[in-house]
Write a protein that holds these residues in place. Structure first.
Motif, short mmCIF file in Angstrom:
data_model
loop_
_atom_site.label_atom_id
_atom_site.label_comp_id
_atom_site.label_asym_id
_atom_site.label_seq_id
_atom_site.Cartn_x
_atom_site.Cartn_y
_atom_site.Cartn_z
N VAL A 296 0.85 -1.19 0.00
CA VAL A 296 0.00 0.00 0.00
C VAL A 296 0.89 1.25 0.00
N PRO A 297 0.59 2.24 -0.84
CA PRO A 297 1.43 3.45 -0.86
C PRO A 297 1.06 4.41 0.27
N ALA A 298 2.07 5.11 0.77
CA ALA A 298 1.86 6.14 1.79
C ALA A 298 3.02 7.11 1.73
N GLU B 288 3.54 -2.22 8.20
CA GLU B 288 4.99 -2.24 8.32
C GLU B 288 5.57 -1.55 7.09
N LEU B 289 6.58 -0.69 7.31
CA LEU B 289 7.20 0.03 6.20
C LEU B 289 8.19 -0.92 5.53
N ASP B 290 7.82 -1.36 4.34
CA ASP B 290 8.55 -2.43 3.66
C ASP B 290 9.67 -1.91 2.75
N ALA C 227 6.48 5.58 0.53
CA ALA C 227 6.80 4.28 1.09
C ALA C 227 5.81 3.22 0.63
N ALA C 228 6.29 1.97 0.59
CA ALA C 228 5.43 0.82 0.33
C ALA C 228 5.17 0.14 1.67
#
Length: 366
Positions: free
Chosen positions: A26-28, A84-86, A73-74
């Motif tokens: 998920v994008p953020a 969780e920031l992957d 971030a993905a």
């Protein structure tokens, strides 16, 4: 900080970023970072996302690769329902300063490396306060920040903040700063009177992102509040006697503005080292580069060579001696940084080959 209705497009999301997004994530956008945890803004709101183990491993020897404010971030949704920031998506621009001390795993001080202050920034506001009539702007600091701004890929804009404090001396101050910032937009701004605030807001049309850089007391947080139309950042009153503000902001934070655009407020920067300069210094000193075209020798370094057009300009008063001294300083620092970076890369490459050879010997190979 955000209001309902913010979507990814208003935060700067586009098709290019979507093409780089790993499947199943998920994008953020990263709004704030703090010791392995990032405050991110996703389509469904704010989240605190811890760094994935593989991200921590990948960045242990490279501070520049760590998540920073402004990154895209993905995120991976874990079974327990938290994100969780992957991974960090490729940066379009990055404002990187050098001279940041890295601490080794053993606790000893290691090499100085780069630190990303802001990523995916369209505009870099360099804020320099006009304190009172007897003060002069720190032109050397402006030139240094502009070099990093040009190198980042963002468009630099110089803001003379607290312009209401200098009265009739403002024109002279602006002329001095303009001479140190050729080709750069320059605006006088007073967050108290409102002068210049709308002009600054004009640089943030659509989903553009800006970062505001400057020393403590430059009025950065006050300007952010003026742009937002509400108090989104804490500020303090100026000190009596010197007109300087106290240091308030202690972290970098991405602020989406209700009228459109985003701004990153930063703590006051005490030391700003250059980092892997390519053309940043040349862009800041475009006037010297133009003069150098008239030098007798193509490899003239503007120190004592005969027929040096730059030295002639200093003697005639066309080029301030202070400006040439600043050029010398930043050129030397950029050259030193390039040599140190090359040495570090060679050392890392040697270390990697030693590991490979040791592994091969362990497998019985010659």
């Amino acid at each position: 900080m955000t209001t309902p209705g913010h979507d990814l497009l208003s935060l700067g999301w586009n098709e290019s970023l979507a093409a780089d997004l790993p499947g199943g994530t998920v994008p953020a956008r990263v709004a704030r970072v703090d010791r392995g945890v990032a405050d991110v803004i996703a389509a469904d709101g704010h989240h605190n996302a811890q760094y994935a183990a593989r991200l921590r491993r990948a960045t242990v020897d490279d501070p520049v690769a760590l998540p920073c404010v402004g990154d895209w971030a993905a995120l991976t949704l874990l079974p327990e329902g938290r994100y969780e920031l992957d991974a960090i998506l490729p940066r379009r621009t990055a404002f990187v300063r050098g001279g940041v001390r890295r601490v080794s795993r053993g606790g000893l001080s290691g090499d100085s490396q780069g630190q990303v202050l802001a990523a995916n920034v369209d505009v870099v506001f360099v804020a320099e306060p006009a304190l009172h009539a007897t003060d002069f702007a720190d032109l050397g600091r402006i030139e240094r920040l502009l070099a990093l701004a040009w190198e980042s890929g963002g468009r630099p804009v110089v803001l003379i903040t607290k312009s209401d404090l200098v009265g009739e001396h403002l024109d002279g101050l602006l002329a001095d700063v303009a001479a140190a910032a050729p080709g750069v937009d320059l605006h006088a701004v007073s967050s108290i009177s409102g002068e210049g605030v709308e002009v600054v807001r004009g640089h943030l049309e659509g989903s553009r992102t800006a970062v505001i850089l400057g020393a403590s007391g430059a009025g950065k947080s006050t300007l952010v509040n003026a742009l937002a139309g509400e108090e989104v950042m804490e500020t303090q009153q100026v000190r009596a006697g010197d007109g300087r503000g106290r240091h308030t902001t202690v972290h970098r934070e991405l602020i989406p503005l209700a009228a459109g655009g985003l701004v990153i407020d930063t703590p006051g920067i005490r030391r700003v080292g250059l980092y892997e300069m390519s053309q940043g210094v040349d862009m800041v000193f475009a006037d010297i580069e133009e003069l150098a075209e008239g030098c007798r020798f193509d490899d003239c370094v503007h120190e004592s060579e005969p027929g040096c057009a730059v030295l002639s300009a200093v003697e005639s008063g066309e080029l301030p001696e202070r400006r040439l001294e600043s050029w010398y300083k930043l050129q030397r620092e950029a050259a030193w940084m390039a040599r140190r970076t090359d040495a570090r890369l060679r050392s890392e490459q040697t270390r990697k080959w030693k590991i490979i050879h040791k592994s091969m010997r362990g497998k019985g190979r010659p």
